[in-house]
Write a protein that holds these residues in place. Structure first.
Motif, PDB file in Angstrom:
ATOM      1  N   LYS A 260       0.829  -1.204   0.000  1.00 20.07           N
ATOM      2  CA  LYS A 260       0.000   0.000   0.000  1.00 20.07           C
ATOM      3  C   LYS A 260       0.862   1.252   0.000  1.00 20.07           C
ATOM      4  N   MET A 261       1.918   1.246   0.829  1.00 26.87           N
ATOM      5  CA  MET A 261       2.802   2.408   0.889  1.00 26.87           C
ATOM      6  C   MET A 261       3.496   2.640  -0.452  1.00 26.87           C
ATOM      7  N   LYS A 262       3.968   1.546  -1.093  1.00 22.56           N
ATOM      8  CA  LYS A 262       4.612   1.703  -2.397  1.00 22.56           C
ATOM      9  C   LYS A 262       3.644   2.248  -3.437  1.00 22.56           C
ATOM     10  N   ALA A 263       2.399   1.743  -3.392  1.00 26.62           N
ATOM     11  CA  ALA A 263       1.402   2.227  -4.344  1.00 26.62           C
ATOM     12  C   ALA A 263       1.098   3.709  -4.111  1.00 26.62           C
ATOM     13  N   GLU A 264       1.014   4.116  -2.840  1.00 25.91           N
ATOM     14  CA  GLU A 264       0.759   5.527  -2.545  1.00 25.91           C
ATOM     15  C   GLU A 264       1.908   6.411  -3.011  1.00 25.91           C
ATOM     16  N   ASP A 265       3.165   5.929  -2.778  1.00 25.54           N
ATOM     17  CA  ASP A 265       4.319   6.714  -3.240  1.00 25.54           C
ATOM     18  C   ASP A 265       4.320   6.845  -4.761  1.00 25.54           C
ATOM     19  N   LYS A 266       4.025   5.744  -5.459  1.00 21.40           N
ATOM     20  CA  LYS A 266       3.990   5.803  -6.918  1.00 21.40           C
ATOM     21  C   LYS A 266       2.885   6.729  -7.405  1.00 21.40           C
ATOM     22  N   LYS A 267       1.733   6.701  -6.733  1.00 26.04           N
ATOM     23  CA  LYS A 267       0.627   7.577  -7.100  1.00 26.04           C
ATOM     24  C   LYS A 267       1.026   9.042  -6.946  1.00 26.04           C
ATOM     25  N   THR A 268       1.718   9.341  -5.824  1.00 26.99           N
ATOM     26  CA  THR A 268       2.179  10.720  -5.618  1.00 26.99           C
ATOM     27  C   THR A 268       3.183  11.129  -6.695  1.00 26.99           C
ATOM     28  N   GLU A 269       4.071  10.203  -7.071  1.00 27.38           N
ATOM     29  CA  GLU A 269       5.054  10.510  -8.115  1.00 27.38           C
ATOM     30  C   GLU A 269       4.381  10.774  -9.451  1.00 27.38           C
ATOM     31  N   VAL A 270       3.388   9.964  -9.796  1.00 28.21           N
ATOM     32  CA  VAL A 270       2.683  10.155 -11.058  1.00 28.21           C
ATOM     33  C   VAL A 270       1.923  11.469 -11.058  1.00 28.21           C
ATOM     34  N   GLU A 271       1.295  11.796  -9.958  1.00 26.90           N
ATOM     35  CA  GLU A 271       0.560  13.063  -9.874  1.00 26.90           C
ATOM     36  C   GLU A 271       1.493  14.249 -10.044  1.00 26.90           C
TER      37      GLU A 271
END
Length: 398
Positions: A260-271
């Protein structure tokens, strides 16, 4: 009416299904609560000898007496009914018409909802009814469309191993409590401080009876201990299984949280990339595919060298003895005749005695001659006729 067995049996025989009859008999029985044990024994015997509908009335009577005793906090009849109620309900339920069974179920349901009897007693009653339904191949439904006790299929598979040990414990408890209570009462009457000590022969006889009672209580308690040990062992197995499952679940939870943390970090990077102006029609580099391999180096464009080429090719050879810039014998290389060339003489004719002149990278000129002489052959030493005529005219005009 004085209390005796005949009076009790007469009251039980006169019992009808009406509420007034049940309440009247219950009040008379409760008035003689000091005879609770004997009254319950006569009640159970009467229930066994009666028909199905009469048995239902006796169950209603027991329900009235038990609930009134619970409300008034008079425990005599509750204690007396506890070891007998499971057997009595099973006798009344077995072989009764469907409507009678439904009413008995409703009474047992009320006992469970209001906590009239202790938990083990209630469980024993429900287990007896369940066993009867299971023997018939059906599970009767209580009021409201569902079984008041829950069918066997409602018990999770993980708890199936606990059903039989728990039922055994409940049954043993029913027989243990009255025996232990009787032994404690006899012991207090003979051994408690301040108790009256009879004569020695009588005292010895009473002590012998006390020992027998205590031995019965000891045997009952031993059976209860064995049954509870079996139940505890099954519970321990279930506990160990769930403890191991808990460890696995905790590890899985940690793994899921990391993802979940990795997915959230990737989401923030994409945004952030979107906010920075990443085109919508281009895929985002995820760092997981072949697209992330370093691209092959493109051929570099040829760039003209800044340094002059070397003389290794042998195009130019330096003069072994360079001519000085000026001397009386050798005029400068750029000295030409003062008079212009005839019109018919072309540039090619003028430059015919000379070969091509190569230019080096620094712009200096080097001249190569056809022969080994320092100067080309310019013809005879006589002055040209045209030049002589021009000189004559100039001198004449002066």
């Amino acid at each position: 009416m004085a209390y005796n067995d005949d009076a009790v049996l007469a009251k039980l025989s006169s019992l009808s299904e009406t509420q007034d009859s049940i309440v009247s008999v219950a009040q008379w029985i409760m008035f003689y609560r000091r005879h609770a044990d004997r009254t319950v024994q006569l009640w159970l015997q009467k229930l066994k000898d009666s028909s199905s509908h009469k048995r239902l009335n006796l169950v209603y009577l027991a329900n009235e007496v038990a609930q009134q005793s619970k409300a008034r906090r008079k425990e005599e009849f509750l204690v007396s009914f506890s070891p007998a109620v499971a057997e009595a309900v099973a006798v009344a339920y077995k072989g009764a018409p469907h409507d009678v069974q439904q009413r008995i179920r409703r009474v047992v349901d009320v006992w469970r909802e209001r906590g009239v009897f202790e938990g083990p007693i209630q469980q024993a009653v429900e287990a007896r009814i369940h066993d009867l339904d299971k023997a018939r191949g059906t599970t009767k439904a209580g009021l409201g469309g569902g079984s008041i006790f829950g069918s066997a299929s409602s018990v999770p598979a993980e708890l199936a191993s606990l059903v039989t040990p728990q039922q055994n414990v409940s049954k043993v408890v029913l027989t243990t409590k009255p025996v232990v209570k009787s032994a404690n009462t006899d012991y207090d009457s003979l051994m408690a401080p301040g108790s009256t000590v009879p004569s020695a022969p009588v005292y010895a006889a009473r002590l012998s009876g006390l020992l027998k009672t205590i031995a019965q209580a000891e045997g009952a308690v031993e059976q209860c201990v064995k049954a509870r040990r079996v139940l505890v062992n099954e519970l321990q197995k279930l506990l160990d299984t769930n403890r191991n499952a808990l460890i696995e679940d905790e590890n899985e939870l940690e793994n899921v949280m990391q993802k979940k943390m990795k997915a959230e970090d990737k989401k923030t990077e994409v945004e952030r990339a979107i906010m920075a102006g990443l085109p919508n029609d281009e895929p985002y580099p995820t760092g997981n595919g072949q697209d992330d391999q370093p691209a092959a180096d493109m051929d570099r464009p040829e760039v003209e060298a800044l340094t002059p080429p070397s003389n290794d090719e042998g195009e130019f050879e330096p003069e072994p003895n360079p001519v000085p810039e000026w001397s009386p014998e050798f005029p400068p290389e750029n000295t030409f005749p003062a008079h212009p060339a005839p019109a018919t003489q072309t540039l090619q004719d003028i430059s015919s005695p000379y070969k091509s002149v190569a230019t080096t990278s620094n712009g200096s000129k080097k001249r190569r001659l056809d022969d080994t002489s320092d100067f080309p052959d310019l013809g005879g030493d006589d002055i040209d006729a045209d030049v002589a005529e021009m000189l004559r005219k100039d001198s004449g005009s002066n």
